[in-house]
Scaffold this motif. Structure first.
Motif, PDB file in Angstrom:
ATOM      1  N   ASP A   1       0.813  -1.224   0.000  1.00  0.00           N
ATOM      2  CA  ASP A   1       0.000   0.000   0.000  1.00  0.00           C
ATOM      3  C   ASP A   1       0.843   1.270   0.000  1.00  0.00           C
ATOM      4  N   ARG A   2       2.006   1.199   0.669  1.00  0.00           N
ATOM      5  CA  ARG A   2       2.885   2.357   0.757  1.00  0.00           C
ATOM      6  C   ARG A   2       4.328   1.926   0.527  1.00  0.00           C
ATOM      7  N   TYR A   3       5.016   2.700  -0.287  1.00  0.00           N
ATOM      8  CA  TYR A   3       6.446   2.530  -0.549  1.00  0.00           C
ATOM      9  C   TYR A   3       7.098   3.787  -0.010  1.00  0.00           C
ATOM     10  N   ILE A   4       8.008   3.626   0.947  1.00  0.00           N
ATOM     11  CA  ILE A   4       8.692   4.785   1.522  1.00  0.00           C
ATOM     12  C   ILE A   4      10.190   4.564   1.418  1.00  0.00           C
ATOM     13  N   SER A   5      10.888   5.592   0.984  1.00  0.00           N
ATOM     14  CA  SER A   5      12.348   5.537   0.922  1.00  0.00           C
ATOM     15  C   SER A   5      12.860   6.895   1.383  1.00  0.00           C
ATOM     16  N   ALA A   6      13.624   6.880   2.466  1.00  0.00           N
ATOM     17  CA  ALA A   6      14.128   8.139   3.021  1.00  0.00           C
ATOM     18  C   ALA A   6      15.651   8.126   3.086  1.00  0.00           C
ATOM     19  N   GLY A   7      16.260   9.051   2.380  1.00  0.00           N
ATOM     20  CA  GLY A   7      17.699   9.225   2.465  1.00  0.00           C
ATOM     21  C   GLY A   7      18.519   8.144   1.804  1.00  0.00           C
ATOM     22  N   SER A   8      17.943   7.427   0.839  1.00  0.00           N
ATOM     23  CA  SER A   8      18.737   6.368   0.204  1.00  0.00           C
ATOM     24  C   SER A   8      18.879   6.514  -1.307  1.00  0.00           C
ATOM     25  N   ILE A   9      18.003   7.253  -1.949  1.00  0.00           N
ATOM     26  CA  ILE A   9      18.021   7.310  -3.420  1.00  0.00           C
ATOM     27  C   ILE A   9      19.361   7.815  -3.964  1.00  0.00           C
ATOM     28  N   GLU A  10      20.028   8.672  -3.207  1.00  0.00           N
ATOM     29  CA  GLU A  10      21.308   9.198  -3.680  1.00  0.00           C
ATOM     30  C   GLU A  10      22.381   8.109  -3.767  1.00  0.00           C
ATOM     31  N   TYR A  11      22.148   6.970  -3.124  1.00  0.00           N
ATOM     32  CA  TYR A  11      23.124   5.875  -3.147  1.00  0.00           C
ATOM     33  C   TYR A  11      22.800   4.805  -4.190  1.00  0.00           C
ATOM     34  N   TRP A  12      21.682   4.925  -4.860  1.00  0.00           N
ATOM     35  CA  TRP A  12      21.299   3.931  -5.862  1.00  0.00           C
ATOM     36  C   TRP A  12      22.100   4.172  -7.140  1.00  0.00           C
ATOM     37  N   PRO A  13      22.687   3.133  -7.733  1.00  0.00           N
ATOM     38  CA  PRO A  13      23.414   3.313  -8.996  1.00  0.00           C
ATOM     39  C   PRO A  13      22.512   3.828 -10.126  1.00  0.00           C
ATOM     40  N   ASP A  14      21.256   3.367 -10.160  1.00  0.00           N
ATOM     41  CA  ASP A  14      20.334   3.748 -11.232  1.00  0.00           C
ATOM     42  C   ASP A  14      18.977   4.107 -10.615  1.00  0.00           C
ATOM     43  N   PRO A  15      18.802   5.359 -10.155  1.00  0.00           N
ATOM     44  CA  PRO A  15      17.564   5.747  -9.471  1.00  0.00           C
ATOM     45  C   PRO A  15      16.288   5.486 -10.276  1.00  0.00           C
ATOM     46  N   GLN A  16      16.347   5.615 -11.608  1.00  0.00           N
ATOM     47  CA  GLN A  16      15.157   5.348 -12.419  1.00  0.00           C
ATOM     48  C   GLN A  16      14.676   3.910 -12.231  1.00  0.00           C
ATOM     49  N   ARG A  17      15.621   2.993 -12.124  1.00  0.00           N
ATOM     50  CA  ARG A  17      15.284   1.589 -11.930  1.00  0.00           C
ATOM     51  C   ARG A  17      14.595   1.391 -10.568  1.00  0.00           C
ATOM     52  N   GLY A  18      15.079   2.111  -9.559  1.00  0.00           N
ATOM     53  CA  GLY A  18      14.454   2.034  -8.240  1.00  0.00           C
ATOM     54  C   GLY A  18      13.047   2.599  -8.228  1.00  0.00           C
ATOM     55  N   ILE A  19      12.842   3.724  -8.913  1.00  0.00           N
ATOM     56  CA  ILE A  19      11.501   4.328  -8.995  1.00  0.00           C
ATOM     57  C   ILE A  19      10.558   3.416  -9.777  1.00  0.00           C
ATOM     58  N   ARG A  20      11.077   2.786 -10.813  1.00  0.00           N
ATOM     59  CA  ARG A  20      10.283   1.826 -11.593  1.00  0.00           C
ATOM     60  C   ARG A  20       9.816   0.677 -10.699  1.00  0.00           C
ATOM     61  N   GLU A  21      10.713   0.216  -9.828  1.00  0.00           N
ATOM     62  CA  GLU A  21      10.372  -0.860  -8.895  1.00  0.00           C
ATOM     63  C   GLU A  21       9.326  -0.400  -7.879  1.00  0.00           C
ATOM     64  N   ALA A  22       9.428   0.841  -7.439  1.00  0.00           N
ATOM     65  CA  ALA A  22       8.428   1.381  -6.510  1.00  0.00           C
ATOM     66  C   ALA A  22       7.044   1.305  -7.148  1.00  0.00           C
ATOM     67  N   TYR A  23       6.950   1.722  -8.388  1.00  0.00           N
ATOM     68  CA  TYR A  23       5.669   1.680  -9.110  1.00  0.00           C
ATOM     69  C   TYR A  23       5.163   0.246  -9.217  1.00  0.00           C
ATOM     70  N   ARG A  24       6.054  -0.662  -9.569  1.00  0.00           N
ATOM     71  CA  ARG A  24       5.668  -2.060  -9.781  1.00  0.00           C
ATOM     72  C   ARG A  24       5.062  -2.681  -8.528  1.00  0.00           C
ATOM     73  N   VAL A  25       5.687  -2.490  -7.370  1.00  0.00           N
ATOM     74  CA  VAL A  25       5.241  -3.190  -6.162  1.00  0.00           C
ATOM     75  C   VAL A  25       4.010  -2.568  -5.513  1.00  0.00           C
ATOM     76  N   LEU A  26       3.716  -1.305  -5.846  1.00  0.00           N
ATOM     77  CA  LEU A  26       2.540  -0.657  -5.253  1.00  0.00           C
ATOM     78  C   LEU A  26       1.240  -1.242  -5.776  1.00  0.00           C
ATOM     79  N   LYS A  27       0.251  -1.314  -4.894  1.00  0.00           N
ATOM     80  CA  LYS A  27      -1.108  -1.670  -5.294  1.00  0.00           C
ATOM     81  C   LYS A  27      -1.734  -0.473  -6.009  1.00  0.00           C
ATOM     82  N   LEU A  28      -2.765  -0.704  -6.748  1.00  0.00           N
ATOM     83  CA  LEU A  28      -3.504   0.370  -7.403  1.00  0.00           C
ATOM     84  C   LEU A  28      -3.948   1.384  -6.343  1.00  0.00           C
TER      85      LEU A  28
END
Length: 194
Positions: free
Chosen positions: A81-108
């Motif tokens: 129901d909720r995807y929360i990420s605080a203070g970590s996106i700056e450490y991701w090698p490919d932030p777009q891939r992480g945001i794509r994953e956030a969308y995928r795992v969320l419910k409608l």
């Protein structure tokens, strides 16, 4: 500051299923479990050392704590129901891939809330850092429409020995310089040339 940054995540229902991606020591998770049943919260991070600290916190004992990658989440599509990420996106090698994953795992209708500290400016502003929170809702069920190519960094692929050697040498030089500068700062009075 943490509670204010979590407000856009709309944690109004204690039964929400929440994932804290890049949750580390559980600092943000402590704010989440003020509103959501801990048994419904999952903390995911790549660092076993950080997760060990989260496991020691009594308030997080009922949370699921797993080691994992923000860019390859081990959750089914349309599962939280909720995807929360605080203070970590700056450490991701490919932030777009992480945001794509956030969308995928969320419910409608689920919300993704990505929080980052504003670290620009003087040392004082870093200590008194404010946060920036970006929140979005999932409007269609299923995988993200964002299509990306293969991961730039494939850890399963063998490392080129020449490339490794160059990186190792450069890293050693940088580390040596850092240690030298630290020792110099400890020995030589401030403002004095060596």
């Amino acid at each position: 500051m943490r509670d204010e940054a979590l407000e856009p995540a709309d944690l109004y229902d204690p039964g929400l299923k929440v994932v804290d991606v890049g949750g580390g020591t559980g600092f943000t998770t402590l704010g989440i479990v003020k509103h959501v049943y801990p048994k419904n919260v999952t903390i995911l991070d790549q660092s076993p050392h950080q997760l060990a600290k989260a496991r020691q916190k009594e308030e997080l004992k009922e949370c699921t704590i797993i080691e994992g990658d923000a860019e390859e989440l081990p959750f089914p599509t349309d599962s939280v129901d909720r995807y929360i990420s605080a203070g970590s996106i700056e450490y991701w090698p490919d932030p777009q891939r992480g945001i794509r994953e956030a969308y995928r795992v969320l419910k409608l209708g689920g919300l993704a809330c990505v929080i980052e500290l504003d670290r620009n400016g003087t040392a004082v502003s870093v200590v008194m850092a404010s946060s920036c929170s970006v929140t979005g809702a999932k409007r269609e069920s299923g995988d993200s429409p964002l299509q990306l190519g293969p991961k730039a960094e494939d850890v399963k692929k063998p490392v080129n020995p020449f490339s490794f050697l160059i990186r190792f040498i450069l890293g050693t030089i940088a580390a040596t310089y850092y240690v030298y500068m630290w020792i110099k700062d400890q020995i030589v009075p401030k403002g004095q040339p060596i």
